[in-house]
Enzyme design. Structure first.
Site, short mmCIF file in Angstrom:
data_model
loop_
_atom_site.label_atom_id
_atom_site.label_comp_id
_atom_site.label_asym_id
_atom_site.label_seq_id
_atom_site.Cartn_x
_atom_site.Cartn_y
_atom_site.Cartn_z
N GLU A 1 -7.27 10.84 18.12
CA GLU A 1 -7.01 11.90 19.11
C GLU A 1 -6.84 13.27 18.44
OE1 GLU A 1 -3.62 10.97 21.57
OE2 GLU A 1 -4.16 8.85 21.57
N ASP B 1 3.13 4.14 3.28
CA ASP B 1 3.84 3.36 2.28
C ASP B 1 3.80 1.86 2.63
OD1 ASP B 1 5.69 3.65 -0.05
OD2 ASP B 1 7.13 2.67 1.27
C1 GLC Z 1 6.08 2.45 -2.50
C2 GLC Z 1 6.42 3.78 -3.12
C3 GLC Z 1 7.58 3.60 -4.03
C4 GLC Z 1 8.76 3.08 -3.23
C5 GLC Z 1 8.39 1.82 -2.48
C6 GLC Z 1 9.41 1.48 -1.44
O1 GLC Z 1 5.65 1.55 -3.45
O2 GLC Z 1 5.30 4.33 -3.76
O3 GLC Z 1 7.93 4.79 -4.70
O4 GLC Z 1 9.82 2.82 -4.10
O5 GLC Z 1 7.17 1.97 -1.79
O6 GLC Z 1 9.34 2.37 -0.37
#
Ligand code: GLC
Ligand code: CA
Length: 538
Positions: A263, A212
């Site tokens: 790894e 993310d």
């Molecule tokens: C990314 C995710 C989204 C989330 C954001 C904050 O964009 O896809 O759903 O709200 O990160 O974590």
């Protein structure tokens, strides 16, 4: 509970490749909305496990599961309280281990979501940082002394300033919701802890992670003002946000994570990198960094042949320079459903089907969002049922993302088979007419979108020119053509994005079309508006 699904002919088992991710079809499971096993109205791991045969039947290679961790619940699980546990809403660690074991047995890889940019404000570190400003935990976030004005002009992506106050008056940084304080990745304790998290899950047999906000972990070291304001209509962040995103040091994090994955042979990392410049995005997938980074150009393009052609070519060029495959995206849990984006109803459905054939032809790794194979439209969610912080923080000005997160319709019974009989109401309301999209109904219908996806995935697996060919992109007016040359054969995808039927030369046979209305005679295909076709040369 699972629909009866016809068995697939067993394909000759190919030698397992360590680089399976280069052309893998990845299915994104929004866990909370996929299948509820225990009747609390919330999708869970046992529910997903019971539906694995459906994913095998559909023909995908891997699944990416949205965050399954204990969460503060402020942002659909993207505010994590404990990175090495399972939220009781979804089950427990044993359920997750059983899911991975079953999936691997069935030939499916499991990719987890990892959220390193921020924690939940309920995370023990942040709680300790609030309680004691001089604690080591306080250095793991971005705090600033109490003052009248926030420390800089940064804005939250969810609306409003990126700074909020602690009860004792300090400021802390959150690029998303206030419940999602940003971590300070310049503190080595943060990196050390995430190493442990990666190993924890890799030791349990997962095949990788979707990362993310991979472009955001490191901030300008002086937290200087951004030169401009971000507009959500852009393809991603650019120079106007130069202090917040894409700092050079962030690449060191990905080299470190890559070394850990190395790894564990056969594992991979795919990054969410929302930068407008795809050449910059591709740098995240240099050979010693993330294996893939999403290319979001198609999900952000309207129904326009020039925009699509540019999105495809730019991504192919950018990722070729680093030797990484392109990860194509037409739908996910953050954007309106493609059927609705492309015009809704019959029109939007026809276009979404056609766009999907284009995506599945392209070399690289396509990501399919659960429910797109059912041609689900963006659901209308009543305001009082909406949970997305984007809706609430914008005072309702932005609709938010709930409408693409509504539970899956599995059958035509009341409740559409999401939960067992007699269950609690689903966590987001399911529209009354959702049974028309149900899996059970579409498996019986040779013309359904689900049938089209299944055929397309079977053909893609059988014809390496699809997904692994050398692509040549061209347009003629509103018609986009991508010729995909494999080692032994060539398949061309033609997508008619115009309003009129297009006459297209057919050098061989029609492998698949997104509609039954394609006419094929005397070496010419008549391709109606808003349709696509795969043509096999020779
Ligand atoms: C990314 C995710 C989204 C989330 C954001 C904050 O964009 O896809 O759903 O709200 O990160 O974590
Ligand atoms: Ca449940």
């Amino acid at each position: 509970m699972a629909p009866r699904l016809a068995a697939l002919p067993s394909p000759a088992a190919p030698a397992p490749s360590q680089e399976w991710w280069r052309d893998a079809v990845v299915y994104q499971v929004y866990l909370r909305s996929f299948a509820d096993s225990n009747g609390d109205g919330i999708g869970d791991i046992a529910g997903l496990r019971s539906r694995l045969p459906y994913l095998v039947w559909l023909g995908v290679d891997a699944l990416w599961i949205n965050p399954h961790y204990p969460s503060g619940g402020a942002d659909g699980g993207y505010d994590i309280v404990d990175y090495r546990a399972v939220d009781p809403d979804y089950g427990d660690l044993a359920d997750l281990e059983a899911l991975v074991a079953d999936a691997n047995q069935l030939g499916l890889k499991v990719i987890l979501d990892v959220v390193p940019n921020h924690t939940s404000d309920q995370h023990p570190w942040f709680q300790q940082a609030l309680a004691d400003p001089s604690s080591p935990e306080a250095n793991r976030y971005h705090f600033a002394e109490a003052s009248e004005e926030p420390p800089n002009n940064w804005q939250s992506l969810f609306g409003g300033p990126a700074w909020s106050r602690t009860p004792d008056g300090r400021w802390y940084l959150h690029l998303f919701a206030p419940e999602q304080p940003d971590l300070n990745w310049r503190d080595p304790a943060v990196a050390d802890d995430f190493d442990q998290t990666l190993r924890f899950w890799l030791d349990r047999g997962v095949s990788g992670f979707r990362v993310d906000v991979a472009y955001g972990l490191i901030k300008d070291d002086q937290l200087r003002d951004n030169p401009g304001a971000y507009s959500p209509t852009l393809f991603g962040h650019g120079p106007e946000q130069a202090m917040t995103w894409n700092q050079p040091e962030v690449h060191d994090v990905w080299r470190r994570w890559r070394a850990i994955c190395d790894e564990y042979p056969g594992t991979m990392l795919v990054g969410e990198v929302c930068l407008s410049d795809l050449d910059q995005v591709a740098l995240y997938s240099r050979p010693d960094e993330l294996h893939q980074s999403f290319s979001f150009r198609l999900i952000k393009s309207g129904w326009d042949a020039a925009a699509f052609a540019d999105g495809v070519q730019t991504a192919l060029d950018a990722f070729a320079t680093v030797g990484a495959p392109v990860s194509w995206v037409l739908g996910n849990h953050d954007k309106d459903r493609q059927v609705s984006r492309f015009g809704g109803g019959t029109l939007g459905t026809a276009r979404a089907r056609a766009a999907t054939l284009l995506m599945l032809a392209l070399p690289g790794s396509p990501y399919l969002y659960a429910g797109d194979e059912l041609a689900l439209p963006q659901a209308v969610v009543p305001d009082e049922a909406k949970l997305d912080p984007i809706f609430h923080r914008s005072g309702g000005a932005r609709a938010g993302r709930d409408g693409c997160r509504v539970p899956m319709p599995w059958n035509e019974a009341p409740g559409v088979g999401f939960s067992p009989d007699g269950a609690a109401a689903p966590w987001l309301p399911i529209p009354d007419d959702w049974s028309q999209h149900a899996v059970s109904r579409q498996t019986r219908d040779g013309g359904s979108t689900l049938t089209l996806y299944r055929r397309a995935l079977a053909l893609r697996a059988a014809h390496p020119a699809l997904g692994s060919g050398r692509a040549t992109v061209s347009t003629s007016g509103d018609v986009l053509t991508v010729r995909c040359a494999g080692d032994d054969e060539t398949v061309t995808c033609v997508l008619n994005m115009g309003a009129d039927t297009a006459l297209v030369p057919n050098p061989g046979t029609v492998l698949l079309a997104s509609t039954t209305h394609v006419k094929n005679a005397h070496g010419t295909v008549a391709l109606p508006a808003d349709t696509a076709v795969w043509l096999l040369e020779g």
